[in-house]
Design a protein around this motif. Structure first.
Motif, PDB file in Angstrom:
ATOM      1  N   GLY A 125       0.822  -1.105   0.167  1.00 28.04           N
ATOM      2  CA  GLY A 125       0.000  -0.101   0.118  1.00 28.04           C
ATOM      3  C   GLY A 125       0.964   1.288  -0.033  1.00 28.04           C
ATOM      4  N   ARG A 126       0.112   2.469   0.162  1.00 28.01           N
ATOM      5  CA  ARG A 126       0.970   3.756   0.325  1.00 28.01           C
ATOM      6  C   ARG A 126       0.413   4.488   1.217  1.00 28.01           C
ATOM      7  NH1 ARG A 126       6.001   4.923  -0.742  1.00 28.01           N
ATOM      8  NH2 ARG A 126       6.190   7.251  -0.913  1.00 28.01           N
ATOM      9  N   TYR A 127       1.150   5.355   1.698  1.00 23.83           N
ATOM     10  CA  TYR A 127       0.646   6.095   3.023  1.00 23.83           C
ATOM     11  C   TYR A 127       1.068   7.434   2.687  1.00 23.83           C
ATOM     12  CZ  TYR A 127       0.131   1.105   4.053  1.00 23.83           C
ATOM     13  OH  TYR A 127      -0.165  -0.132   3.885  1.00 23.83           O
ATOM     14  N   VAL A 128       0.427   8.359   3.870  1.00 27.64           N
ATOM     15  CA  VAL A 128       0.769   9.709   3.699  1.00 27.64           C
ATOM     16  C   VAL A 128       1.452  10.395   5.225  1.00 27.64           C
ATOM     17  CG1 VAL A 128      -0.860  10.123   2.040  1.00 27.64           C
ATOM     18  CG2 VAL A 128      -1.679  10.222   4.368  1.00 27.64           C
ATOM     19  N   PRO A 129       1.734  11.243   5.119  1.00 26.25           N
ATOM     20  CA  PRO A 129       2.261  11.566   6.486  1.00 26.25           C
ATOM     21  C   PRO A 129       1.516  11.941   7.921  1.00 26.25           C
ATOM     22  CG  PRO A 129       3.499  13.003   4.840  1.00 26.25           C
ATOM     23  CD  PRO A 129       2.250  12.183   4.236  1.00 26.25           C
ATOM     24  N   SER A 130       0.236  11.577   7.527  1.00 25.58           N
ATOM     25  CA  SER A 130      -0.682  11.633   8.853  1.00 25.58           C
ATOM     26  C   SER A 130      -0.812  10.359   9.481  1.00 25.58           C
ATOM     27  CB  SER A 130      -2.114  12.083   8.567  1.00 25.58           C
ATOM     28  OG  SER A 130      -2.445  11.200   7.455  1.00 25.58           O
ATOM     29  N   GLU A 131      -0.127   9.257   8.727  1.00 25.66           N
ATOM     30  CA  GLU A 131       0.105   7.967   9.242  1.00 25.66           C
ATOM     31  C   GLU A 131       1.276   7.963   9.974  1.00 25.66           C
ATOM     32  OE1 GLU A 131      -2.863   8.375   6.806  1.00 25.66           O
ATOM     33  OE2 GLU A 131      -1.599   7.158   5.478  1.00 25.66           O
ATOM     34  N   LEU A 132       1.470   7.434  11.282  1.00 27.93           N
ATOM     35  CA  LEU A 132       2.748   7.476  11.979  1.00 27.93           C
ATOM     36  C   LEU A 132       3.401   6.078  11.859  1.00 27.93           C
ATOM     37  CD1 LEU A 132       1.816   9.769  15.165  1.00 27.93           C
ATOM     38  CD2 LEU A 132       2.884  10.256  12.922  1.00 27.93           C
ATOM     39  N   ILE A 133       2.711   5.249  12.047  1.00 23.82           N
ATOM     40  CA  ILE A 133       3.138   3.728  12.235  1.00 23.82           C
ATOM     41  C   ILE A 133       2.165   2.905  11.324  1.00 23.82           C
ATOM     42  CG2 ILE A 133       3.542   1.770  13.735  1.00 23.82           C
ATOM     43  CD1 ILE A 133       5.309   4.166  14.381  1.00 23.82           C
ATOM     44  N   LEU A 134       2.791   1.494  10.843  1.00 20.81           N
ATOM     45  CA  LEU A 134       1.954   0.818  10.003  1.00 20.81           C
ATOM     46  C   LEU A 134       2.496  -0.745  10.801  1.00 20.81           C
ATOM     47  CD1 LEU A 134       0.457  -0.128   7.342  1.00 20.81           C
ATOM     48  CD2 LEU A 134       2.791  -0.355   6.224  1.00 20.81           C
ATOM     49  N   GLY A 176       7.822   2.299  11.058  1.00 18.36           N
ATOM     50  CA  GLY A 176       7.836   3.731  11.307  1.00 18.36           C
ATOM     51  C   GLY A 176       8.885   4.353  10.546  1.00 18.36           C
ATOM     52  N   ASN A 177       9.096   5.880  10.830  1.00 16.34           N
ATOM     53  CA  ASN A 177       9.966   6.588  10.076  1.00 16.34           C
ATOM     54  C   ASN A 177      10.128   6.510   8.483  1.00 16.34           C
ATOM     55  OD1 ASN A 177      12.425   8.404  10.000  1.00 16.34           O
ATOM     56  ND2 ASN A 177      13.800   6.845  10.620  1.00 16.34           N
ATOM     57  N   GLY A 178       8.927   6.865   8.144  1.00 18.08           N
ATOM     58  CA  GLY A 178       8.944   7.311   6.628  1.00 18.08           C
ATOM     59  C   GLY A 178       8.769   5.945   5.739  1.00 18.08           C
ATOM     60  N   LYS A 179       8.464   4.951   6.156  1.00 19.64           N
ATOM     61  CA  LYS A 179       8.482   3.864   5.424  1.00 19.64           C
ATOM     62  C   LYS A 179       7.178   3.763   4.530  1.00 19.64           C
ATOM     63  CE  LYS A 179      12.133   0.901   6.302  1.00 19.64           C
ATOM     64  NZ  LYS A 179      11.972  -0.193   6.957  1.00 19.64           N
ATOM     65  N   PHE A 180       7.303   3.409   3.307  1.00 17.03           N
ATOM     66  CA  PHE A 180       5.942   3.517   2.420  1.00 17.03           C
ATOM     67  C   PHE A 180       5.120   4.793   2.570  1.00 17.03           C
ATOM     68  CE2 PHE A 180       6.997  -0.727   4.687  1.00 17.03           C
ATOM     69  CZ  PHE A 180       7.516  -1.144   3.731  1.00 17.03           C
ATOM     70  N   GLY A 181       5.925   5.767   2.648  1.00 12.09           N
ATOM     71  CA  GLY A 181       5.147   7.209   2.676  1.00 12.09           C
ATOM     72  C   GLY A 181       4.726   7.694   4.188  1.00 12.09           C
ATOM     73  N   ILE A 182       4.734   6.870   5.136  1.00 10.19           N
ATOM     74  CA  ILE A 182       4.197   7.293   6.532  1.00 10.19           C
ATOM     75  C   ILE A 182       5.091   8.392   6.744  1.00 10.19           C
ATOM     76  CG2 ILE A 182       3.239   5.139   6.878  1.00 10.19           C
ATOM     77  CD1 ILE A 182       5.614   4.539   8.609  1.00 10.19           C
ATOM     78  N   ALA A 183       4.984   9.032   7.936  1.00 11.53           N
ATOM     79  CA  ALA A 183       5.573  10.299   8.661  1.00 11.53           C
ATOM     80  C   ALA A 183       7.049   9.826   8.971  1.00 11.53           C
ATOM     81  CB  ALA A 183       5.020  10.706   9.809  1.00 11.53           C
ATOM     82  N   ASP A 184       7.821  10.768   8.469  1.00 12.23           N
ATOM     83  CA  ASP A 184       9.076  10.800   8.898  1.00 12.23           C
ATOM     84  C   ASP A 184       9.404  11.085  10.518  1.00 12.23           C
ATOM     85  OD1 ASP A 184      11.001  10.697   6.735  1.00 12.23           O
ATOM     86  OD2 ASP A 184      10.158  12.340   5.848  1.00 12.23           O
ATOM     87  N   ARG A 185      10.322  10.458  10.990  1.00 15.31           N
ATOM     88  CA  ARG A 185      10.338  10.697  12.467  1.00 15.31           C
ATOM     89  C   ARG A 185      10.420  12.201  12.844  1.00 15.31           C
ATOM     90  NH1 ARG A 185      10.323   9.297  17.960  1.00 15.31           N
ATOM     91  NH2 ARG A 185      12.041  10.183  18.857  1.00 15.31           N
ATOM     92  N   SER A 186      11.010  12.746  12.001  1.00 11.55           N
ATOM     93  CA  SER A 186      11.070  14.404  12.220  1.00 11.55           C
ATOM     94  C   SER A 186       9.743  15.171  12.388  1.00 11.55           C
ATOM     95  CB  SER A 186      11.858  15.165  10.832  1.00 11.55           C
ATOM     96  OG  SER A 186      11.062  14.776   9.736  1.00 11.55           O
ATOM     97  N   ARG A 187       8.751  14.488  12.081  1.00 13.19           N
ATOM     98  CA  ARG A 187       7.247  14.829  12.482  1.00 13.19           C
ATOM     99  C   ARG A 187       7.247  14.812  13.763  1.00 13.19           C
ATOM    100  NH1 ARG A 187       2.246  15.176   8.897  1.00 13.19           N
ATOM    101  NH2 ARG A 187       0.653  15.289  10.294  1.00 13.19           N
ATOM    102  N   ILE A 188       7.516  13.886  14.505  1.00 13.49           N
ATOM    103  CA  ILE A 188       7.086  13.774  15.994  1.00 13.49           C
ATOM    104  C   ILE A 188       8.196  13.926  16.966  1.00 13.49           C
ATOM    105  CG2 ILE A 188       5.134  12.172  15.387  1.00 13.49           C
ATOM    106  CD1 ILE A 188       6.914   9.917  15.927  1.00 13.49           C
ATOM    107  N   LYS A 189       9.221  14.260  16.338  1.00 15.19           N
ATOM    108  CA  LYS A 189      10.539  14.301  17.323  1.00 15.19           C
ATOM    109  C   LYS A 189      10.603  15.045  18.324  1.00 15.19           C
ATOM    110  CE  LYS A 189      13.769  16.892  14.531  1.00 15.19           C
ATOM    111  NZ  LYS A 189      13.731  18.009  15.370  1.00 15.19           N
ATOM    112  N   ASP A 190       9.944  16.317  18.239  1.00 16.64           N
ATOM    113  CA  ASP A 190       9.933  17.069  19.089  1.00 16.64           C
ATOM    114  C   ASP A 190       8.557  17.136  20.449  1.00 16.64           C
ATOM    115  OD1 ASP A 190      12.236  18.432  18.410  1.00 16.64           O
ATOM    116  OD2 ASP A 190      11.164  19.728  16.913  1.00 16.64           O
ATOM    117  N   ARG A 191       7.763  16.119  19.886  1.00 16.71           N
ATOM    118  CA  ARG A 191       6.664  15.731  20.916  1.00 16.71           C
ATOM    119  C   ARG A 191       7.108  15.173  22.214  1.00 16.71           C
ATOM    120  NH1 ARG A 191       1.706  13.981  16.700  1.00 16.71           N
ATOM    121  NH2 ARG A 191       2.238  15.399  15.099  1.00 16.71           N
ATOM    122  N   PRO A 192       7.187  15.565  23.134  1.00 16.52           N
ATOM    123  CA  PRO A 192       7.658  15.005  24.605  1.00 16.52           C
ATOM    124  C   PRO A 192       7.011  13.676  24.734  1.00 16.52           C
ATOM    125  CG  PRO A 192       6.936  17.321  25.072  1.00 16.52           C
ATOM    126  CD  PRO A 192       6.500  16.992  23.509  1.00 16.52           C
TER     127      PRO A 192
END
Lengths: 558, 192
Positions: A125-134, A176-192
């Motif tokens: 499948g293919r995913y977009v950055p609103s998806e964090l984990i598959l 996680g981390n950008g696989k198959f189009g999901i969000a890069d780790r950078s999207r969430i790295k600053d969330r405590p």
């Protein structure tokens, strides 16, 4: 630099960074699952289930949402019929009982429809950055069906079976981390809430666990509206299974700074506890109670693998001896934890590392804050201005373990790591029996160190910059070596291409940091484990004692 | 198509390895492509352009009266120039630069890791990544700052370029054998 708390000397990398020891690690209170549960407890996290469109066969979709530190996260779950012929834990699978996405926010109906077209296909499948984990999970068919039948009949499932298996479903991959189009780790790295390693992945697995418990009760009620509810103790004991193989093995080698930080925190925590002069009564009582619990836990740890089972048998005997010896009176001496760790050196490595986990447990106030240091945002950075003479000195002074290996012995380089064409996953081959060694992945750290030293001595360049312009193949290993002083626990001090390499040791080390338990090796190449066994669920994660779930025992309150 | 930065970095790295670049330079190439893509440039196309060069072509150097790196692919010269600037050189001239946009990406990504600013002059003017020159050109790299857009999200790429990178990356893969499958995981079915 003066440490923030008294510490004994840290165990040296030459002792800790050996595969035989790393392959005997146990989860500790510093493990990432424990961090997550404490975070959920402290945030008083509430899980809601806004969507439950599951039919009588247990197929359909569901959504679980929770607010955490100002963000909403939703697990989107899909459950489908799966032909038993297609049910495999291997990464080469193409269909699964259940598939999931951790969604950043609350998904709309359109999002759910889009995900329904993609998540069940996982990598295809293919995913977009609103998806964090598959991720996906397959049923333990025999336990899932048994629990459904038992509950539908108004009974509780067989405790022995629950104990033997320990989970209703096994995850087979968590991406996680950008696989198959999901969000890069950078999207969430600053969330405590997600800054500690793998928190989004483990949050997904914890939510999946809740879904499996809901699903099994739903399936029972579909057969009998008056079906029994699963006993709370059993509900809490059930975790999530996982099969982990070679795909995870190179991770620790590819992320040396991260590995250093994990190890440094673990060893620093141990050094702080060893420096405690006199534990208080609560800590002594807590430790002795945990020692009893761990004896029962280890007694319930049974595997088919002969090597691991023998280690467990030895561990049971040793921990019994220690439990006899270690009393409140024994612990009244000065620095008793240091004495206990020193004493443990006479026992097996499994026992030594189990005691490390145990002595850390009463000291949350002293060591939990260290977990803030377990993430890494950087990898080794080259220092091109360094003189080649200095680099040579660094190698000869810091990498004696690598220089001591004899690569003239063919068996010292018998194995090679590569990426499989079949599923683009790491694999381990036999250099002398299989094709493909010319495409070897660079996990041969010790051999690279030796090759670099030989070329440095032959070439006579003044600086690393000049040397690498002519010898660029040494770029990565040079940066690793240059960072050794800053990151002393970054390198596994063993030969990763030796004929005797056991990838299972790499897996256990990493999985112990996740917080996995009940290691169940199926070969030297893969293992089954259980995640979140004994952990609180949706209904009790906010309890004050939610963090007290180390070494769970079936039939006992955690 | 929308891609993640991690996909771009990893795929360019693998493609560079497949093209014959050494591991260290392949890693830098991946970072360079992701750096461009994060800032709205087509890092994938730029990487495809840069990867066409011959990785076996050695960097020719001259150190006096100025430091010159000649006629080698930007993956090698761009990284080497950053190394030299980080080692005390004040200026490095690159002749015959084959992929100027990728030079921009790989030098900025490498220099950032060194905590260094690197400015690029092409024919005496500051390099403008929005209008990169076509074909080989001469570049002068020196310590200094360039105005670059901030990193954003949701990079995109042309499907044909993306497929090309995957074709190169596939050269690094090894076909499975019965021996490699043995003991590597569960059986073909797991209905326990």
């Amino acid at each position: 630099m003066t440490p923030a708390h008294p510490e004994t000397p840290l165990r040296p990398p030459s002792q800790v960074m050996r595969l035989a020891r790393m392959g005997a690690f146990f989860p500790t209170r510093l493990s990432f699952m424990r961090c997550l549960i404490r975070r959920l407890r402290d945030a008083q996290a509430q899980v809601t289930r806004p969507v439950w469109q599951i039919d009588a066969k247990g197929h359909g979709r569901a959504v679980y949402s929770m607010d955490l530190d100002g963000h909403t996260y939703s697990l989107v779950a899909f459950s489908q019929d799966l032909d038993p012929e297609n049910r495999t834990d291997r990464v080469i699978a193409e269909a699964w009982d259940t598939t999931y996405v951790l969604f950043d926010g609350v998904p709309t109906s359109a999002d759910l429809d889009r995900l329904a077209q993609n998540a069940p296909r996982q990598e295809a499948g293919r995913y977009v950055p609103s998806e964090l984990i598959l991720c996906r999970a397959n049923k333990s068919v025999r336990l899932f069906n048994h629990v459904v039948q038992a509950l539908a009949a108004g009974n509780q499932p067989d405790r022995q079976m629950i104990g033997d298996i320990g989970y209703l479903m096994r995850t087979t991959a968590v991406y996680g981390n950008g696989k198959f189009g999901i969000a890069d780790r950078s999207r969430i790295k600053d969330r405590p809430a997600l800054q500690a390693p793998f928190q989004a992945e483990l949050l997904s697995v914890w939510l999946v666990r809740g879904f499996t418990l809901d699903l099994v009760e739903h399936a029972a009620r579909a057969q009998n509206p008056k079906a029994a509810r699963l006993d709370p103790g059993l509900r809490r004991y059930l975790g999530i299974g996982n099969s982990t193989g070679l795909g995870m093995a190179p991770f620790l080698v590819h992320h040396p700074v991260l590995l250093n930080n994990w190890m440094m925190v673990r060893e620093t925590a141990l050094a702080r506890v060893r420096a405690v002069d006199q534990p208080d009564q609560t800590q002594v009582t807590g430790f002795l109670a945990l020692l009893d619990r761990v004896r029962a836990h280890v007694a319930q740890w049974n595997v088919a693998d002969e090597t691991q089972m023998q280690r467990i048998v030895t561990l049971r005997q040793e921990i019994d001896q220690i439990a006899t010896l270690i009393t409140a009176e024994w612990l009244s001496r000065a620095q008793p934890w240091d004495a206990l760790i020193t004493l443990s050196e006479a026992y097996s490595t499994e026992c030594q590392e189990l005691l490390v986990a145990l002595v850390l447990e009463p000291y949350g106030d002293l060591i939990d804050g260290l977990t803030d240091c377990m993430s890494a945002t950087a990898e080794p950075v080259l220092r091109p201005e360094m003189g080649c003479d200095d680099l040579i000195r660094l190698i000869t002074s810091q990498f004696d373990w690598a220089l001591a290996l004899d690569f003239n012995d063919a068996t010292a380089s018998q194995r090679f790591w590569y990426t499989s064409e079949e599923k683009l996953e790491p694999r381990l081959g036999d250099r002398y029996a299989e094709p493909g060694s010319e495409k070897e992945a660079p996990l041969d750290i010790a051999r690279q160190v030796q090759a670099l030293l030989a070329d440095l001595r032959n070439d006579g360049f003044a600086t690393v910059a000049e040397f690498l312009m002519k010898q660029p193949q040494h770029r990565q290993i040079t940066a690793r070596i240059q960072s050794a002083a800053q990151y002393p626990y970054a390198e596994i001090q063993d030969n990763l291409i030796d004929h005797s390499i056991r990838p299972i040791d790499l897996l256990r080390c990493k999985l112990s940091f996740f917080g996995a338990s009940k290691f169940d090796p199926k070969s030297d190449l893969w293992t089954r484990i259980t995640l979140f066994q004994g952990a609180p669920g949706f209904d009790n994660v906010t309890d004050p004692d939610a963090d007290d779930w180390a070494f769970p025992v079936l039939g006992a309150a955690p | 198509m929308i891609l993640s930065l991690n996909e771009i970095e990893a795929t360019v790295r693998k493609a560079a390895l497949g093209r014959g670049w050494s591991h260290g330079l392949a890693v830098e190439a991946g970072r360079g492509a992701a750096w461009l893509s994060a800032r709205g440039f087509d890092g994938v196309a730029a990487a495809c352009d840069a990867l066409m060069a011959d990785p076996a072509k050695a960097v020719r150097t001259k150190s006096a009266p100025e430091c010159v790196l000649s006629d080698a692919p930007v993956i090698a010269t761009g990284v080497a120039a950053c190394d030299l600037l980080a080692s005390g050189a004040t200026k490095v001239r690159l002749t015959g630069t084959d992929a100027p946009l990728f030079l921009y990406g790989i030098t900025q990504a490498t220099a950032e890791r060194y905590g260094l600013g690197v400015a690029i002059l092409i024919d005496g003017a500051e390099f403008d990544p929005n209008t990169p020159p076509q074909g080989p050109c001469d570049a002068i790299l020196s310590k200094g700052a360039m105005t670059s857009p901030p990193p954003g999200l949701d990079p995109t790429a042309n499907a044909a370029d993306w497929a090309h990178l995957h074709t190169l990356a596939a050269r690094t893969y090894v076909a499975a054998t019965d021996q490699s499958r043995s003991g590597a995981g569960a059986g073909t079915t797991d209905n326990d």
